[in-house]
Design an enzyme around this catalytic site. Structure first.
Site, PDB file in Angstrom:
ATOM      1  N   ASP A  25     100.125 -64.372  67.980  1.00 34.72           N
ATOM      2  CA  ASP A  25      98.704 -64.510  68.330  1.00 34.72           C
ATOM      3  C   ASP A  25      98.466 -65.803  69.130  1.00 34.72           C
ATOM      4  OD1 ASP A  25      96.017 -63.373  67.834  1.00 34.72           O
ATOM      5  OD2 ASP A  25      95.639 -65.257  66.784  1.00 34.72           O
ATOM      6  N   GLU A  54     101.083 -63.112  72.843  1.00 38.67           N
ATOM      7  CA  GLU A  54      99.752 -62.843  73.387  1.00 38.67           C
ATOM      8  C   GLU A  54      99.388 -64.068  74.222  1.00 38.67           C
ATOM      9  OE1 GLU A  54      95.133 -62.031  72.162  1.00 38.67           O
ATOM     10  OE2 GLU A  54      96.264 -63.648  71.276  1.00 38.67           O
TER      11      GLU A  54
HETATM   12  C1  NOJ Z   1      93.640 -62.731  69.360  1.00 36.82           C
HETATM   13  C2  NOJ Z   1      93.431 -61.537  68.491  1.00 36.82           C
HETATM   14  O1  NOJ Z   1      93.852 -60.391  69.170  1.00 36.82           O
HETATM   15  C3  NOJ Z   1      91.949 -61.507  68.140  1.00 36.82           C
HETATM   16  O2  NOJ Z   1      91.596 -60.313  67.515  1.00 36.82           O
HETATM   17  C4  NOJ Z   1      91.633 -62.711  67.304  1.00 36.82           C
HETATM   18  O3  NOJ Z   1      90.243 -62.751  67.043  1.00 36.82           O
HETATM   19  C5  NOJ Z   1      92.047 -63.993  68.020  1.00 36.82           C
HETATM   20  N1  NOJ Z   1      93.341 -63.910  68.603  1.00 36.82           N
HETATM   21  C6  NOJ Z   1      92.046 -65.153  67.048  1.00 36.82           C
HETATM   22  O4  NOJ Z   1      93.093 -65.017  66.121  1.00 36.82           O
END
Ligand code: NOJ
Length: 492
Positions: A189, A248
């Protein structure tokens, strides 16, 4: 031998919504285990599980209070082991979400001495100008402790301080815990943001007004973050079985993603460039070309649990055509649960919305609940679900679509079966069309507003809708190219 993830189709499971085994209105791990045959028959290679760890749920699991357990809402560690074993027995790999940028404010690290977090003394004004991705400033004052703490997301998600070596040791242990259990990798993440500028300097203004709120120039995307991924890569490579790290990493310019994909860092990163394109041939082609030019390996994403569904963005017919485009592209693809059913974004009433984005912007941004509504498995929709399912989803249920050869689901199953290999080569095409070949398959997508002619004699392998002698606007087709030889060799 080619690593499994190079061409894999990953299926994202938003655990809270996917499949509810006990009728409490929330998805859970046993529910996923029960639905593995569905995923095998769909034809995906791997599943990605969104966070299922103990969490107060301020950001539905992206606020973790214990990284090495399962939230009782979703089951137990035994349920996890059973899910993993069944997935492997079914031929599906499993990657899990790891959230290293921030924890929940309920984590003992935060309720305890807080030495693992980014904090700043309370001097009367905010430590700097950083905004939270979810609205408002990225700092909250803790009056009792007389200090500010940083949260790039909600105040219940305090950011860890990766300048502290203890945080590195902790996460090594967390990764080992799941690797030892047998997971095939991690989705990381907010992977570009872990290390902040140690000086906590103001970010140069103006802030980018794009959808990429992470596109800051100084505060994040720091050189030190790459050391973390080198360490993690050494760690995952010390395990057998080609474990994969997927970052990500959110930038509009994919050249900023490339350093994360160096040979000793992450194997994959999401490429979100298609997520932000309109239904426009030039924009889509430019996005494909610039991604292929910028990155050593390109992944493709049209939907996930953070963005509006494509049926709503593009239209229903166009979403079917987009599926054929997506599944004809070279390299790993990420599908989001319900994308294969053609689910639309649900226009939920404000009183049921739960996303912190909705709450923190006082409704100015609607947030992401509309794409998180549990998918319909049967025509009879369940009595309880944590976000209400529209009655019209009965006709979109898995049960209904399995009985219909022309359904979204049938289209996805067939496309996954026929997915091509080989390098992407553009063919000349009329304005408003996307035409490319990969080995013996030619993909034609009509993104214009007019029907277009089709090459004669080319047998149709799959079409997004029934065809006459023209390809209607908003339709796509896969053709077998006569006389095109199979070319061996690397694809990207
Ligand atoms: C990216 C995640 O995909 C999202 O759903 C989340 O709110 C944020 N990161 C914070 O963790």
């Amino acid at each position: 031998m080619r690593e499994w993830w190079r061409d894999a189709v990953f299926y994202e499971i938003y655990v809270r919504s996917f499949a509810d085994s006990n009728g409490d209105g929330f998805g859970d791990l046993p529910g996923i285990t029960q639905r593995l045959p569905y995923l095998r028959d769909l034809g995906v290679d791997a599943i990605w599980l969104t966070p299922f760890y103990p969490s107060p749920g301020a950001d539905h699991g992206y606020d973790v209070s214990d990284y090495v357990d399962v939230d009782p809402l979703f089951g137990t560690l035994d349920d996890f082991d059973e899910l993993l074993a069944s997935a492997h027995a079914t031929g599906l790999r499993v990657i899990v979400d790891i959230v290293p940028n921030h924890t929940s404010s309920a984590h003992v690290w935060f309720t305890g001495d807080r030495s693992r977090y980014v904090t700043a003394p309370a001097t009367g004004s905010l430590p700097n100008n950083w905004p939270s991705n979810f609205g408002g400033p990225a700092w909250t004052l803790d009056a009792e402790r007389d200090e500010y703490y940083l949260h790039l997301f909600a105040p219940q998600q305090p950011d860890l301080d990766w300048h502290n070596p203890q945080v590195h040791t902790d996460f090594d242990e967390i990764l080992r815990f799941w690797l030892d259990r047998g997971v095939d990798g991690f989705r990381i993440d907010v992977a570009h943001a872990l290390v902040k500028d140690a000086a906590l300097a103001d970010e140069p203004e103006p802030f980018p007004v794009t959808r990429f709120s992470s596109e800051w120039r100084n505060a994040i995307d720091r050189p030190e973050v790459h050391d973390i991924y080198r360490d993690w890569r050494r760690l995952t490579d010390s395990y057998d079985g080609e474990r994969v790290l997927v970052g990500e990493i959110v930038f509009s310019d994919q050249t900023r993603v490339a350093p994360y994909l160096r040979p000793d860092e992450l194997q994959l990163a999401f490429n979100f460039s298609l997520v932000f394109q309109d239904w426009n041939a030039d924009a889509i082609r430019e996005s494909i070309d610039s991604s292929l030019a910028a990155l050593p390996i390109v992944t493709w994403v049209l939907e996930n649990h953070d963005v509006t569904r494509i049926v709503t963005r593009f239209g229903e017919r166009e979403a079917r055509a987009a599926a054929l485009l997506l599944l004809a592209l070279p390299g790993p693809v990420f599908l989001y649960q319900g994308q294969e059913l053609g689910l639309e974004e649900v226009d939920l009433p404000d009183e049921v919305r739960q996303d912190p984005i909705f709450k923190r912007t006082r409704g100015e941004r609607k947030g992401r609940d509309g794409c998180r509504v549990p998918p319909p498995w049967t025509r009879a929709l369940p009595a309880r679900s944590w976000l209400p399912q529209p009655a019209t989803w009965s006709a979109k249920s898995v049960e209904a679509q399995l009985e219909d050869d022309t359904s979204f689901l049938a289209l996805h199953r067939r496309a996954l079966e026929l997915r091509p290999s080989g390098k992407l080569r553009w063919r000349s095409s009329p304005h408003g069309a996307l035409v490319f070949e990969r080995d013996e398959l030619v993909c034609v997508v009509n993104v214009s507003a007019e029907p277009m002619g089709l090459p004669k004699l080319a047998p149709v392998l799959l079409a997004s809708e029934p065809l006459g002698d023209k390809l209607p606007a908003g339709a796509a087709v896969w053709l077998r190219a006569p006389g095109v030889e199979h070319r061996a060799g690397p694809e990207q």
